[in-house]
Design an enzyme around this catalytic site. Structure first.
Site, short mmCIF file in Angstrom:
data_model
loop_
_atom_site.label_atom_id
_atom_site.label_comp_id
_atom_site.label_asym_id
_atom_site.label_seq_id
_atom_site.Cartn_x
_atom_site.Cartn_y
_atom_site.Cartn_z
N ASP A 200 -27.22 -19.45 -52.86
CA ASP A 200 -27.55 -19.62 -51.43
C ASP A 200 -28.11 -18.33 -50.83
O ASP A 200 -28.45 -18.27 -49.65
CB ASP A 200 -26.32 -20.09 -50.65
CG ASP A 200 -25.08 -19.24 -50.92
OD1 ASP A 200 -25.22 -18.21 -51.62
OD2 ASP A 200 -23.98 -19.61 -50.46
N CYS B 288 -30.47 -22.20 -63.91
CA CYS B 288 -31.02 -23.40 -63.24
C CYS B 288 -30.30 -24.60 -63.84
O CYS B 288 -30.91 -25.47 -64.46
CB CYS B 288 -32.52 -23.52 -63.45
SG CYS B 288 -33.47 -22.03 -63.05
N CYS C 191 -39.84 -28.08 -69.54
CA CYS C 191 -40.19 -29.37 -70.15
C CYS C 191 -41.65 -29.68 -69.81
O CYS C 191 -41.99 -30.80 -69.44
CB CYS C 191 -39.25 -30.47 -69.70
SG CYS C 191 -39.09 -30.68 -67.92
N ASP D 62 -33.83 -22.34 -67.51
CA ASP D 62 -34.47 -23.64 -67.73
C ASP D 62 -35.30 -23.90 -66.48
O ASP D 62 -34.87 -24.56 -65.55
CB ASP D 62 -33.39 -24.71 -67.94
CG ASP D 62 -33.97 -26.06 -68.29
OD1 ASP D 62 -35.13 -26.12 -68.73
OD2 ASP D 62 -33.27 -27.07 -68.10
N GLY E 118 -26.73 -30.71 -68.27
CA GLY E 118 -26.88 -31.18 -69.65
C GLY E 118 -26.82 -30.05 -70.67
O GLY E 118 -26.09 -30.12 -71.66
N LYS E 119 -27.56 -28.98 -70.41
CA LYS E 119 -27.59 -27.85 -71.34
C LYS E 119 -26.32 -26.99 -71.21
O LYS E 119 -25.85 -26.45 -72.19
CB LYS E 119 -28.86 -27.02 -71.13
CG LYS E 119 -30.13 -27.81 -71.42
CD LYS E 119 -31.39 -27.03 -71.16
CE LYS E 119 -32.62 -27.90 -71.36
NZ LYS E 119 -32.79 -28.91 -70.28
#
Length: 405
Positions: free
Chosen positions: A284, A233, A355, A302, A238-239
């Site tokens: 997809d 994901c 998060c 994530d 960022g990760k």
């Protein structure tokens, strides 16, 4: 502080878009800040911080101002007057502020502050969920911390520089002072807020802006150069970029997402960061996932979540979230665990992260997975529950699982 008419108008226009047109606060503020080229850093800071402040305290200010949604412009000026009064700012002699009951505002604030849902400015249902899942003491502290302004944290790109070098560059070239954070090997915290995106250091890919808690996820994944890693994901990456730096650009990272637009942003960021071991794959259909079954040394999930650990940086999320979304996202979380875990090869490892601070999105999901047929081949090695009021950073959860060899 003296209020300037053009800045206040910008705030009111922004609030109209956020509250009445359901637009995202960060996007609205980005547009507002381009409105007048003559605005200096203080002007832009006023517009951004005042808008965020009123978004954060919407319920409390609306209650004090005795206005209800949808807010017309007069309603928004009344809420603005509440904000200014509580900040101790003298209201100018403008028609919008005629008859503002200053003393009554302070009295109503004191009265409403005795009740958590008003004091912390949250919908009833979020207060009930938090209370049920975390208990009175923990939830009260956590939701209070989620209303504090978040620090600006940088993650140094170790492919291009070191933490010490970046600290010196920002100080010498931009007068931006930072400090190390114990226990966060790649993090620098700004001692004062500044626009880091205009610096040459950012344009040259020496760092990314990433909260300290979020930086722990890639570390938790336990990667090494030469591995095949799947970030399922990935979003804007960022990760992914942090994983690439930990792998020293060696090996392969497959960054997947259902949104091609996010992966396009990742491609741009990867180029800036000097990352060249990432392959982008749009999910997809089930084909891209099935092709990777039993292939990955490491898999990061994530997972999509309520975001209740990051309300400090996304205060408008409180007003966009619905109870039905929370119910449906729990189903999505379990589904991605069931499907994406099949990419881990025997002896490989998986990190499930969110998060959110809610156990129902976190350890409960991992427990349910381990009891399922897909999870019976996995062992939980460790997990980490991060609450904002304990860490000072975003609320996060991460669990490290290993597939039996």
């Amino acid at each position: 502080m003296r209020l300037h008419r053009n800045l206040c108008f910008a705030v009111i226009d922004g609030l109209t878009q956020i509250f009445n047109e359901n637009q995202y606060a960060d996007k609205v503020i980005q547009q507002l800040l381009k409105r007048d080229k003559r605005w200096g850093a203080r002007d832009r800071g006023f517009v951004a911080e005042t808008t965020y402040d009123i978004v954060r305290w919407k319920r409390l200010y609306a209650e004090i101002a005795e206005v209800k949604e949808p807010f017309d412009r007069d309603n928004l000026w009344r809420m603005f007057a509440v904000w200014a009064t509580l900040k101790g700012i003298k209201l100018p002699d403008w028609k919008y502020f005629e008859g503002t009951p200053t003393r009554k505002i302070k009295g109503r604030f004191d009265e409403l502050s005795k009740t958590r849902k008003f004091r912390e400015s949250i919908p009833d249902w979020i207060d009930e969920v938090g209370l049920e899942e975390l208990g009175e003491a923990k939830w009260t502290k956590e939701i209070a911390m989620q209303n504090e302004q978040a620090d600006v944290i940088l993650r140094v790109n170790t492919l291009k520089t070191s933490k010490e070098k970046l600290q010196n560059i920002l100080s010498d070239e931009n007068n931006i002072e930072t400090e190390f954070i114990k226990g966060y090997p790649s993090a620098l915290k700004l001692t004062e807020r500044a626009n880091v995106f205009v610096t040459d250091a950012f344009k040259n890919g020496l760092f990314e802006v990433q909260d300290a808690s979020s930086q722990l996820v890639a570390e938790f994944l336990d990667v090494a150069p030469g591995m095949k890693v799947v970030d399922t994901c990935a979003g804007a990456g960022g990760k992914t970029l942090h994983i690439a730096s930990l792998m020293q650009n060696k090996g392969q990272i497959v960054a997947m997402d259902i949104y091609e637009s996010k992966l396009k942003k990742l491609k741009i960021r990867a180029r800036r960061n000097g990352v060249h071991n990432v392959d982008l794959k749009v999910i997809d259909s089930t084909k891209p996932i099935k092709k990777l079954y039993n292939k990955a040394d490491r898999v990061l999930i994530d997972a999509p979540c309520s975001g209740l650990g990051v309300l400090r940086r996304n205060p408008d999320a409180k007003w966009k979230l619905e109870p039905e979304f929370l119910d449906s996202i729990r189903g999505v979380q379990q589904d991605v665990l069931q499907q994406y875990s099949k990419m881990v090869k025997p002896g490989g490892k998986l990190v499930y992260a969110t998060c959110s601070v809610l156990p129902s999105e976190n350890q409960n999901q991992v427990d349910a997975f381990l009891k399922s047929e897909a999870g019976e081949n996995f062992d939980l090695l460790k997990d980490k529950k991060i609450l904002a009021h304990e860490s000072g950073f975003d609320g996060f959860y991460m669990a490290l699982l290993e597939r039996k060899a």
